[in-house]
Design a protein around this motif. Structure first.
Motif, PDB file in Angstrom:
ATOM      1  N   VAL A 137      52.503  -1.013  43.694  1.00  0.00           N
ATOM      2  CA  VAL A 137      51.410  -1.576  44.486  1.00  0.00           C
ATOM      3  C   VAL A 137      51.936  -2.172  45.792  1.00  0.00           C
TER       4      VAL A 137
ATOM      5  N   TRP B  98      49.540  10.198  55.392  1.00  0.00           N
ATOM      6  CA  TRP B  98      49.043   8.884  55.790  1.00  0.00           C
ATOM      7  C   TRP B  98      47.651   8.979  56.392  1.00  0.00           C
TER       8      TRP B  98
ATOM      9  N   VAL C  90      44.603   8.638  53.903  1.00  0.00           N
ATOM     10  CA  VAL C  90      44.196   7.317  53.411  1.00  0.00           C
ATOM     11  C   VAL C  90      42.951   6.806  54.144  1.00  0.00           C
TER      12      VAL C  90
ATOM     13  N   ASN D 281      39.750   9.133  53.718  1.00  0.00           N
ATOM     14  CA  ASN D 281      39.004   9.070  52.465  1.00  0.00           C
ATOM     15  C   ASN D 281      38.398   7.695  52.205  1.00  0.00           C
ATOM     16  N   LEU D 282      39.037   6.634  52.676  1.00  0.00           N
ATOM     17  CA  LEU D 282      38.410   5.317  52.535  1.00  0.00           C
ATOM     18  C   LEU D 282      37.144   5.235  53.384  1.00  0.00           C
TER      19      LEU D 282
ATOM     20  N   ALA E  51      37.379   7.345  47.744  1.00  0.00           N
ATOM     21  CA  ALA E  51      38.103   6.103  48.011  1.00  0.00           C
ATOM     22  C   ALA E  51      39.214   5.874  46.997  1.00  0.00           C
ATOM     23  N   VAL E  52      38.921   6.112  45.722  1.00  0.00           N
ATOM     24  CA  VAL E  52      39.918   5.836  44.688  1.00  0.00           C
ATOM     25  C   VAL E  52      41.023   6.886  44.685  1.00  0.00           C
TER      26      VAL E  52
ATOM     27  N   GLY F 115      41.900   7.787  48.940  1.00  0.00           N
ATOM     28  CA  GLY F 115      42.303   6.626  49.732  1.00  0.00           C
ATOM     29  C   GLY F 115      43.386   5.807  49.060  1.00  0.00           C
ATOM     30  N   ILE F 116      43.044   5.186  47.965  1.00  0.00           N
ATOM     31  CA  ILE F 116      43.999   4.317  47.271  1.00  0.00           C
ATOM     32  C   ILE F 116      45.112   5.134  46.621  1.00  0.00           C
ATOM     33  N   GLY F 117      44.764   6.295  46.098  1.00  0.00           N
ATOM     34  CA  GLY F 117      45.788   7.147  45.480  1.00  0.00           C
ATOM     35  C   GLY F 117      46.878   7.546  46.456  1.00  0.00           C
TER      36      GLY F 117
ATOM     37  N   LEU G  53      47.497   6.043  49.308  1.00  0.00           N
ATOM     38  CA  LEU G  53      48.136   4.816  49.775  1.00  0.00           C
ATOM     39  C   LEU G  53      49.306   4.447  48.867  1.00  0.00           C
ATOM     40  N   LEU G  54      49.138   4.627  47.580  1.00  0.00           N
ATOM     41  CA  LEU G  54      50.206   4.312  46.630  1.00  0.00           C
ATOM     42  C   LEU G  54      51.243   5.430  46.527  1.00  0.00           C
TER      43      LEU G  54
END
Length: 171
Positions: free
Chosen positions: A25, A106, A109, A112-113, A140-141, A144-146, A148-149
């Motif tokens: 994270v 990059w 991210v 998709n957010l 988003a999940v 975006g977040i996927g 990002l991680l």
């Protein structure tokens, strides 16, 4: 007589799964991740600029070693001119691939957010649809977040390959 209060206590050891989850994270927000990302993006233009400059006699190997040292914290020993042209020519395709993957990964991210900003009126066929909330949540999940991680680890792997190439050709 000794009691349990008299015995020395050890600090509790952290759960290894929580440490790894925290690193996952935290990784997108560390300076190391962004230095590696900067290197992935700067290696291509510097490499392309070094091709004609090497032929003119500029110390491009030193510049390339300096870029690796500054952004990837890796010291590569070598003389001022050793390996400049071979490294530039052989690393350019790798630098191009790395820059493309880094930029695209990059860019996914925020793309998709902010999915509702680019989605049309018909989101029934979108992933996560047929509702607007489902499609936005899915993008988003996962996107975006996927990503990002995921991207810090992708960039880390790509720059590790670049360091190996630089070590073999610039030292």
């Amino acid at each position: 007589m000794t009691t349990t209060r008299d015995l020395p206590t050890r600090p509790p050891t952290p759960d290894p799964t929580s440490v790894h989850a925290w690193n996952l994270v935290r990784a997108p927000f560390t300076a190391t991740t962004w230095r590696r990302t900067a290197y992935a993006l700067l290696a291509l233009p510097l490499g392309l600029a070094c091709i004609p400059l090497t032929l003119l006699g500029a110390p491009t190997a030193r510049w390339q070693r300096g870029l690796v040292h500054r952004f990837l914290d890796t010291e590569i020993p070598g003389t001022a001119r050793a390996g400049g042209l071979p490294h530039t020519l052989l690393a350019t395709p790798l630098n191009l691939l790395t820059a493309f993957i880094t930029l695209y990964g990059w860019a996914i991210v925020p793309m998709n957010l902010g999915w509702p900003l680019r989605a049309g009126d018909d989101y029934a066929g979108a992933w996560g649809g047929p509702t607007f909330a489902g499609a936005w949540a899915f993008h988003a999940v996962l996107g975006g977040i996927g990503f990002l991680l995921l991207m810090p680890w992708v960039v880390r792997g790509l720059t590790a390959v670049q360091v190996r190439v630089a070590r073999s050709l610039l030292s």
